[in-house]
Design a protein around this motif. Structure first.
Motif, PDB file in Angstrom:
ATOM      1  N   ASN A 151       0.948  -1.303   0.268  1.00  0.00           N
ATOM      2  CA  ASN A 151      -0.301  -0.263  -0.615  1.00  0.00           C
ATOM      3  C   ASN A 151       0.651   1.083  -0.329  1.00  0.00           C
ATOM      4  O   ASN A 151       0.387   2.440   0.489  1.00  0.00           O
ATOM      5  CB  ASN A 151      -1.275   0.115   1.202  1.00  0.00           C
ATOM      6  CG  ASN A 151      -2.288  -0.694   0.850  1.00  0.00           C
ATOM      7  OD1 ASN A 151      -2.824  -0.624   0.886  1.00  0.00           O
ATOM      8  ND2 ASN A 151      -1.971  -1.998   1.756  1.00  0.00           N
ATOM      9  N   ASP A 153       2.259   3.723  -2.209  1.00  0.00           N
ATOM     10  CA  ASP A 153       1.863   4.709  -3.134  1.00  0.00           C
ATOM     11  C   ASP A 153       0.490   5.226  -2.313  1.00  0.00           C
ATOM     12  O   ASP A 153       0.152   6.316  -1.876  1.00  0.00           O
ATOM     13  CB  ASP A 153       0.766   4.147  -3.943  1.00  0.00           C
ATOM     14  CG  ASP A 153       2.355   3.730  -4.780  1.00  0.00           C
ATOM     15  OD1 ASP A 153       3.168   4.316  -5.054  1.00  0.00           O
ATOM     16  OD2 ASP A 153       1.999   3.454  -6.323  1.00  0.00           O
ATOM     17  N   LYS A 154      -0.529   4.043  -1.573  1.00  0.00           N
ATOM     18  CA  LYS A 154      -1.635   4.557  -1.363  1.00  0.00           C
ATOM     19  C   LYS A 154      -1.258   5.614   0.032  1.00  0.00           C
ATOM     20  O   LYS A 154      -2.524   7.253   0.744  1.00  0.00           O
ATOM     21  CB  LYS A 154      -2.331   3.900  -0.391  1.00  0.00           C
ATOM     22  CG  LYS A 154      -3.899   3.756   0.110  1.00  0.00           C
ATOM     23  CD  LYS A 154      -4.755   2.911   0.227  1.00  0.00           C
ATOM     24  CE  LYS A 154      -6.359   2.897   0.672  1.00  0.00           C
ATOM     25  NZ  LYS A 154      -6.919   1.982   1.090  1.00  0.00           N
ATOM     26  N   ASN A 156       1.705   7.102   0.373  1.00  0.00           N
ATOM     27  CA  ASN A 156       2.321   8.175   0.207  1.00  0.00           C
ATOM     28  C   ASN A 156       3.625   7.515   0.373  1.00  0.00           C
ATOM     29  O   ASN A 156       4.304   8.719   1.466  1.00  0.00           O
ATOM     30  CB  ASN A 156       1.505   9.704   0.825  1.00  0.00           C
ATOM     31  CG  ASN A 156       2.459  11.328  -0.296  1.00  0.00           C
ATOM     32  OD1 ASN A 156       3.041  10.452  -1.141  1.00  0.00           O
ATOM     33  ND2 ASN A 156       2.603  11.953   0.962  1.00  0.00           N
ATOM     34  N   SER A 158       8.108   5.287   0.978  1.00  0.00           N
ATOM     35  CA  SER A 158       8.360   5.257  -0.060  1.00  0.00           C
ATOM     36  C   SER A 158       8.707   3.139   0.148  1.00  0.00           C
ATOM     37  O   SER A 158       8.926   2.733   1.911  1.00  0.00           O
ATOM     38  CB  SER A 158       9.986   6.059  -0.463  1.00  0.00           C
ATOM     39  OG  SER A 158      10.658   4.607  -0.781  1.00  0.00           O
TER      40      SER A 158
END
Length: 319
Positions: A151, A153-154, A156, A158
């Motif tokens: 998750n 990307d969800k 925010n 790295s």
């Protein structure tokens, strides 16, 4: 009169719409922040029982008999986010989770520095709802790391800046994950389980580390290995014995006067890291005892959190 009635109706309608939108947004937020570790009906090593999860609030929120393991996600504003995340394992001797004291309070504090704080509500080996109980905390810890990475990307963050932080017995679980992340302890349930469970860095705070030395914490050992305390198993969960060159960079924090979990636990782990060429930092405070969390009431001890942030910044510079 007619005009006033129309206006009132419009105001009431507007209030109703605002209340509805607020309710929807709150529900969405809650669903986004507390996430089950496992798909429904697929929790490994679970057995049917009439046991129920217990939440007790007496100054500290204590959770025991965990039935539904979750991650509770606290994210900083995007403008402040560093891209780093920390999975947090509260302590409690493998009997309970000091869920706010060493969990959600820590996550909120990390947010102030732009770091995502993710509290892991892991299952405890004292539960009757488990089989092969000694493996269950590690099962949940591996899954939590993989789920967060999936998750990224969800959230925010790295995917290669995800660390772990554990307090006391939670420090034992964190150091177990940091040294046993490649150990297969459950069957994959979805695509997240194809990802690595290796933490990118570790912060261990007054951690339980060893089960073989006289400086062990007997309460944690007995809770995790009750009925299975062979020499082989004691060594298996003495994490200073499993450090390799691939163990993540580690920050250790301990008080020298800790009577519950002797400082030798941190000293042994530091020495093992050093012997294997792993980047290791350690801060030993002369006083503080055990279970000090953020130590906000101690002007000297509370500086450990600043040392944590400095260390995390140094990891960024090393990259």
């Amino acid at each position: 009169m007619a005009l006033r009635i129309i206006i009132n109706k419009r105001l009431n309608m507007k209030k109703a719409i605002l209340l509805l939108l607020f309710s929807i947004s709150m529900n969405t937020f809650a669903q986004d922040t507390i996430i089950p570790l496992w798909p429904e009906g697929q929790i490994p090593n679970r057995v049917p029982s009439g046991e129920r999860e217990i939440h007790e609030k007496e100054g500290i929120l204590r959770i025991s008999k965990v039935q539904e393991p979750t991650i509770e996600v606290y994210l900083p504003a995007k403008q402040n986010a560093t891209g780093q995340a920390m999975l947090i394992f509260p302590g409690g001797g493998y009997h309970i989770l000091a869920y706010d004291w060493e969990g959600t309070d820590i996550a909120k504090f990390l947010n102030g520095k732009g770091i995502a704080g993710i509290v892991v509500k892991y299952r405890l080996p004292t539960s009757e709802s488990l089989k092969e109980k000694h493996n269950v905390p590690l099962i949940d810890a591996q899954r939590a790391m993989r789920l967060v990475r999936s998750n990224a990307d969800k959230f925010n963050i790295s995917p290669n800046k995800i660390g772990i932080m554990g307090f006391s017995a939670g420090g034992h679980l964190a150091s177990t994950l940091g040294t046993h992340y490649n150990e297969k302890v459950y069957e994959a349930v979805d695509g997240a389980d194809a990802l690595s469970a290796r933490p990118d860095f570790m912060n261990l705070v007054y951690p339980v580390v060893t089960f073989t030395q006289t400086t062990k914490h007997s309460g944690s050992q007995k809770a995790l290995l009750k009925g299975n305390e062979s020499e082989e198993m004691l060594k298996h969960f003495s994490n200073e014995l499993h450090v390799t060159a691939d163990t993540p960079p580690t920050l250790l924090v301990h008080a020298a006067d800790d009577k519950s979990v002797p400082v030798e636990n941190s000293l042994m782990f530091f020495q093992a890291l050093k012997d294997h060429g792993v980047s290791a930092t350690m801060h030993i405070y002369p006083k503080g005892g055990h279970g000090f969390s953020l130590a906000r009431g101690d002007r000297h001890l509370r500086t450990w959190t600043e040392r944590l942030f400095e260390w995390m910044e140094s990891l960024e510079q090393a990259d």
